[in-house]
Scaffold this motif. Structure first.
Motif, PDB file in Angstrom:
ATOM      1  N   ILE A   1       6.229  -6.781   1.211  1.00 33.71           N
ATOM      2  CA  ILE A   1       5.331  -5.795   1.673  1.00 33.71           C
ATOM      3  C   ILE A   1       3.755  -6.257   1.391  1.00 33.71           C
ATOM      4  CG2 ILE A   1       4.359  -3.413   1.145  1.00 33.71           C
ATOM      5  CD1 ILE A   1       7.317  -2.931   0.527  1.00 33.71           C
ATOM      6  N   TYR A   2       3.031  -6.407   2.258  1.00 37.02           N
ATOM      7  CA  TYR A   2       1.483  -6.985   2.021  1.00 37.02           C
ATOM      8  C   TYR A   2       0.864  -5.764   1.564  1.00 37.02           C
ATOM      9  CZ  TYR A   2      -2.958  -9.057   3.146  1.00 37.02           C
ATOM     10  OH  TYR A   2      -4.426  -9.683   3.034  1.00 37.02           O
ATOM     11  N   VAL A   3      -0.181  -6.108   0.664  1.00 33.72           N
ATOM     12  CA  VAL A   3      -0.916  -5.126  -0.198  1.00 33.72           C
ATOM     13  C   VAL A   3      -2.436  -5.419   0.227  1.00 33.72           C
ATOM     14  CG1 VAL A   3      -1.785  -3.958  -2.323  1.00 33.72           C
ATOM     15  CG2 VAL A   3       0.648  -4.381  -1.822  1.00 33.72           C
ATOM     16  N   ASP A   4      -3.393  -4.464   0.710  1.00 33.12           N
ATOM     17  CA  ASP A   4      -4.502  -4.930   1.132  1.00 33.12           C
ATOM     18  C   ASP A   4      -5.481  -4.936  -0.018  1.00 33.12           C
ATOM     19  OD1 ASP A   4      -7.041  -3.685   3.651  1.00 33.12           O
ATOM     20  OD2 ASP A   4      -7.018  -5.187   1.845  1.00 33.12           O
TER      21      ASP A   4
ATOM     22  N   ASP B   1      -0.614 -15.404   2.542  1.00 33.65           N
ATOM     23  CA  ASP B   1      -0.316 -14.604   3.572  1.00 33.65           C
ATOM     24  C   ASP B   1      -1.550 -14.055   4.504  1.00 33.65           C
ATOM     25  OD1 ASP B   1       2.297 -14.944   3.253  1.00 33.65           O
ATOM     26  OD2 ASP B   1       2.314 -13.273   2.015  1.00 33.65           O
ATOM     27  N   THR B   2      -1.518 -13.977   5.729  1.00 31.40           N
ATOM     28  CA  THR B   2      -2.509 -13.455   6.418  1.00 31.40           C
ATOM     29  C   THR B   2      -2.394 -11.966   7.128  1.00 31.40           C
ATOM     30  OG1 THR B   2      -3.322 -15.662   6.961  1.00 31.40           O
ATOM     31  CG2 THR B   2      -4.156 -13.993   8.153  1.00 31.40           C
ATOM     32  N   LEU B   3      -2.998 -11.086   6.799  1.00 36.75           N
ATOM     33  CA  LEU B   3      -2.774  -9.664   7.750  1.00 36.75           C
ATOM     34  C   LEU B   3      -3.480  -9.913   9.135  1.00 36.75           C
ATOM     35  CD1 LEU B   3      -1.912  -6.917   7.510  1.00 36.75           C
ATOM     36  CD2 LEU B   3      -4.448  -6.158   6.682  1.00 36.75           C
ATOM     37  N   THR B   4      -2.936  -9.761  10.364  1.00 35.84           N
ATOM     38  CA  THR B   4      -3.449  -9.668  11.676  1.00 35.84           C
ATOM     39  C   THR B   4      -4.405  -8.468  11.741  1.00 35.84           C
ATOM     40  OG1 THR B   4      -1.612  -8.898  12.529  1.00 35.84           O
ATOM     41  CG2 THR B   4      -1.579 -11.063  12.326  1.00 35.84           C
ATOM     42  N   ALA B   5      -5.058  -8.530  13.026  1.00 36.38           N
ATOM     43  CA  ALA B   5      -5.741  -7.472  13.438  1.00 36.38           C
ATOM     44  C   ALA B   5      -4.825  -6.334  13.548  1.00 36.38           C
ATOM     45  CB  ALA B   5      -6.623  -7.778  14.658  1.00 36.38           C
ATOM     46  N   ASP B   6      -3.566  -6.508  14.068  1.00 32.00           N
ATOM     47  CA  ASP B   6      -2.800  -5.439  14.274  1.00 32.00           C
ATOM     48  C   ASP B   6      -1.871  -5.057  13.138  1.00 32.00           C
ATOM     49  OD1 ASP B   6      -0.295  -7.238  16.471  1.00 32.00           O
ATOM     50  OD2 ASP B   6      -1.447  -7.690  14.819  1.00 32.00           O
TER      51      ASP B   6
ATOM     52  N   LYS C   1      -0.083  -6.935  11.144  1.00 35.34           N
ATOM     53  CA  LYS C   1       1.339  -7.783  11.138  1.00 35.34           C
ATOM     54  C   LYS C   1       0.893  -8.583  10.020  1.00 35.34           C
ATOM     55  CE  LYS C   1       3.392  -5.800  14.482  1.00 35.34           C
ATOM     56  NZ  LYS C   1       3.264  -4.307  14.285  1.00 35.34           N
ATOM     57  N   VAL C   2       2.373  -9.213   9.441  1.00 39.32           N
ATOM     58  CA  VAL C   2       2.119 -10.451   8.539  1.00 39.32           C
ATOM     59  C   VAL C   2       3.412 -11.534   8.999  1.00 39.32           C
ATOM     60  CG1 VAL C   2       2.141 -11.626   6.124  1.00 39.32           C
ATOM     61  CG2 VAL C   2       0.921  -9.435   6.663  1.00 39.32           C
ATOM     62  N   HIS C   3       2.828 -12.430   9.455  1.00 44.53           N
ATOM     63  CA  HIS C   3       4.243 -13.467  10.072  1.00 44.53           C
ATOM     64  C   HIS C   3       4.342 -14.339   8.805  1.00 44.53           C
ATOM     65  CE1 HIS C   3       3.419 -11.203  13.962  1.00 44.53           C
ATOM     66  NE2 HIS C   3       2.379 -11.647  13.838  1.00 44.53           N
ATOM     67  N   ASP C   4       5.439 -14.336   8.248  1.00 45.26           N
ATOM     68  CA  ASP C   4       5.793 -14.986   7.168  1.00 45.26           C
ATOM     69  C   ASP C   4       6.865 -15.969   7.376  1.00 45.26           C
ATOM     70  OD1 ASP C   4       6.905 -12.757   4.648  1.00 45.26           O
ATOM     71  OD2 ASP C   4       7.204 -13.040   6.729  1.00 45.26           O
TER      72      ASP C   4
ATOM     73  N   ARG D   1      -0.299  -0.492   2.498  1.00 43.63           N
ATOM     74  CA  ARG D   1       0.838  -1.532   2.405  1.00 43.63           C
ATOM     75  C   ARG D   1       1.016  -1.707   3.950  1.00 43.63           C
ATOM     76  NH1 ARG D   1      -0.389  -0.564  -2.644  1.00 43.63           N
ATOM     77  NH2 ARG D   1       1.189  -0.449  -4.424  1.00 43.63           N
ATOM     78  N   TYR D   2       1.566  -3.029   4.090  1.00 43.06           N
ATOM     79  CA  TYR D   2       1.905  -3.322   5.449  1.00 43.06           C
ATOM     80  C   TYR D   2       3.418  -4.124   5.283  1.00 43.06           C
ATOM     81  CZ  TYR D   2      -3.007  -2.556   6.809  1.00 43.06           C
ATOM     82  OH  TYR D   2      -4.168  -2.090   6.950  1.00 43.06           O
ATOM     83  N   LYS D   3       4.216  -3.955   6.245  1.00 43.45           N
ATOM     84  CA  LYS D   3       5.497  -4.522   6.266  1.00 43.45           C
ATOM     85  C   LYS D   3       5.253  -6.285   6.910  1.00 43.45           C
ATOM     86  CE  LYS D   3       8.046  -0.603   7.184  1.00 43.45           C
ATOM     87  NZ  LYS D   3       8.996   0.411   8.085  1.00 43.45           N
ATOM     88  N   LYS D   4       5.807  -7.061   6.135  1.00 41.78           N
ATOM     89  CA  LYS D   4       5.705  -8.617   6.587  1.00 41.78           C
ATOM     90  C   LYS D   4       6.869  -8.811   7.417  1.00 41.78           C
ATOM     91  CE  LYS D   4       3.371 -10.099   2.251  1.00 41.78           C
ATOM     92  NZ  LYS D   4       3.461 -11.070   1.318  1.00 41.78           N
ATOM     93  N   ASP D   5       7.093  -9.723   8.438  1.00 37.07           N
ATOM     94  CA  ASP D   5       8.047  -9.960   9.213  1.00 37.07           C
ATOM     95  C   ASP D   5       9.451 -10.140   8.084  1.00 37.07           C
ATOM     96  OD1 ASP D   5       6.418 -10.079  11.227  1.00 37.07           O
ATOM     97  OD2 ASP D   5       6.658 -11.987  11.480  1.00 37.07           O
TER      98      ASP D   5
END
Ligand code: BGP
Length: 447
Positions: free
Chosen positions: A413-416, A354-359, A361-364, A428-432
């Motif tokens: 949920i994406y974990v950096d 998965d890729t975390l975008t600059a803003d 987001k994670v589009h999955d 933590r970041y919410k993926k789509d």
């Protein structure tokens, strides 16, 4: 019209202690075999992982935001008994009590796995599961957990993927690290240990619904050639049916047993083992499904009569696993037909880069498609009268893969964490797929 999911269907997702908690030596926790193992080069080890041990309140509130009805997690044996047996570590019990408190606050039902690949290193040193003393240690650990948390936890699994532990030991034996007899013995001892725990649970805590959590898959022969069908039958009998047959039906199937005899690897069975196993009746079949497997006959002279191949009629994930949602329905049909138990799916999901975008987001969309297709097939199975009562996606949140560290992510949920264990903010970041699954739950799986 498609069948509806039962109103009290347990929509949720999963983690395991060693892959999610980190804090590998915090608050008295002992070392497990995972803590002393060397991870594949360049991948994260299990010291920090997603640092769930410190982030669980935030993570559980995110699960509450998604509307989870249940959450499947494992209890780390080495937080309760740092050395596998002996002194109880109160800090370990306190940690899981607070996890339960946080889940209760979010109206999320706990679904607890007693053992998920994290055998105490101290027990491994004494021969691990091949040593019958490990049976007693597991029973003591399980009794402590069941008694301490009753009646807060209704849903328990004894052992996660005993059949994958068996496969791992078989691979070790083929490399000469242990004998085939020790593999069969360790496997048998796990059956006995799980049976004793289920009997104890039913005798002392009647509210508990307990069962195994194998990884079970429908098996296809590569061609209709009889030799491929015969090879697929042996593979299915050992990789899948062996585990359901002993744990649920109380006996070893003859194909698996004959294979043990062929390799002079029959386990020593103590006088009352089979009576114990037959007396333990799982309430539920919990199981993990990722994909079906395709088998052809092995070349003449091969050690084992079967060879696993990719299915030429299916696509594969970027990690080479076949993609087979319809096979999920076939697996459900076969399991209900043979074992006649209600079922809870404890793992199903897509591991991906998965890729975390600059803003942030994670589009999955690939994960949404995988889950949507598998939920659709599960719904069809329920429409055919198969009693599936819960579904847990692997994984609730990104955590460390068994072999690919953080490069292979499964969470909503994406974990950096970067890709190794020493980088990243743990943010933590919410993926789509977070909002997508929230919507699935809100509509109880309806389109
Ligand atoms: C199952 C395990 C999980 C998880 C999952 C994904 O075997 O029960 O712990 O690891 O597989 O596998 P992987 O992490 O190898 O992609």
């Amino acid at each position: 019209a498609l069948a509806d999911f039962p109103k009290d269907f347990l929509w949720g997702a999963s983690t395991s202690a060693y892959q999610y908690e980190g804090a590998y030596n915090t608050d008295g926790k002992g070392l497990s075999v995972q803590d002393v193992a060397t991870p594949p080069a360049g991948t994260a080890d299990f010291k920090i992982t997603s640092d769930g041990y410190h982030h669980y309140p935030e993570d559980i509130s995110l699960y509450g935001e998604m509307g989870f009805k249940s959450y499947r997690f494992s209890i780390a044996w080495t937080r309760i008994y740092p050395n596998g047996a002996g002194e109880v570590n109160q800090a370990g019990l306190d940690y899981y009590q607070d996890v339960l408190d946080q889940l209760k606050a979010q109206h999320i039902e706990p679904v607890a796995t007693l053992f998920h690949f994290d055998l105490p290193a101290a027990l491994q040193k004494q021969g691990g599961w091949a040593n019958r003393a490990t049976i007693d240690a597991f029973v003591q650990y399980a009794k402590t957990v069941l008694n301490h948390f009753s009646p807060q936890i209704t849903y328990y699994q004894t052992i996660n993927e005993q059949n994958m532990l068996f496969a791992g030991m078989l691979a070790a034996a083929l490399k000469g690290k242990m004998t085939l007899q020790e593999v069969a013995q360790a496997n048998h001892n796990m059956f006995v240990a799980a049976a004793k725990v289920m009997i104890y649970a039913h005798e002392h805590h009647p509210e508990i619904k307990i069962g195994p959590a194998p990884n079970l898959v429908a098996v296809y022969p590569l061609t209709p050639r009889p030799e491929d069908a015969l090879a697929a039958n042996v593979y299915d009998s050992v990789r899948n049916l062996l585990f359901g047959d002993v744990t649920i039906l109380g006996h070893y199937n003859h194909v698996a047993w004959h294979l043990f005899e062929q390799f002079h690897a029959t386990p020593e069975i103590a006088a009352d083992d089979m009576a114990t196993i037959a007396a333990a009746h799982p309430d539920l079949l919990y199981f993990n499904y990722y994909n079906t497997e395709t088998i052809r006959a092995a070349e003449p002279g091969s050690t084992l009569p079967f060879k696993k191949v990719i299915n030429p009629f299916l696509d594969q994930t970027e990690f080479g696993w076949d993609l087979d949602p319809a096979g999920f329905r076939l697996t459900l049909r076969q399991l209900y037909d043979r074992y006649n138990l209600p079922m809870i799916i404890t793992e199903n999901g897509l591991g991906a880069h998965d890729t975390l975008t600059a803003d942030g987001k994670v589009h999955d969309p690939y994960r949404i498609k995988y889950l949507n297709d598998h939920i659709y097939q599960m719904r069809l199975a329920i429409g055919e009268g198969i009693p599936v009562i819960g579904y847990h996606v692997w994984s609730a949140i990104d955590l460390v893969s068994t072999h690919e560290g953080f490069t292979k992510r499964y969470g909503f949920i994406y974990v950096d964490r970067g890709e190794t264990n020493d980088s990243g903010t743990l943010k933590r970041y919410k993926k789509d797929s977070f909002d997508w699954y929230k919507d699935v739950i809100a509509h109880n799986g309806d389109d």
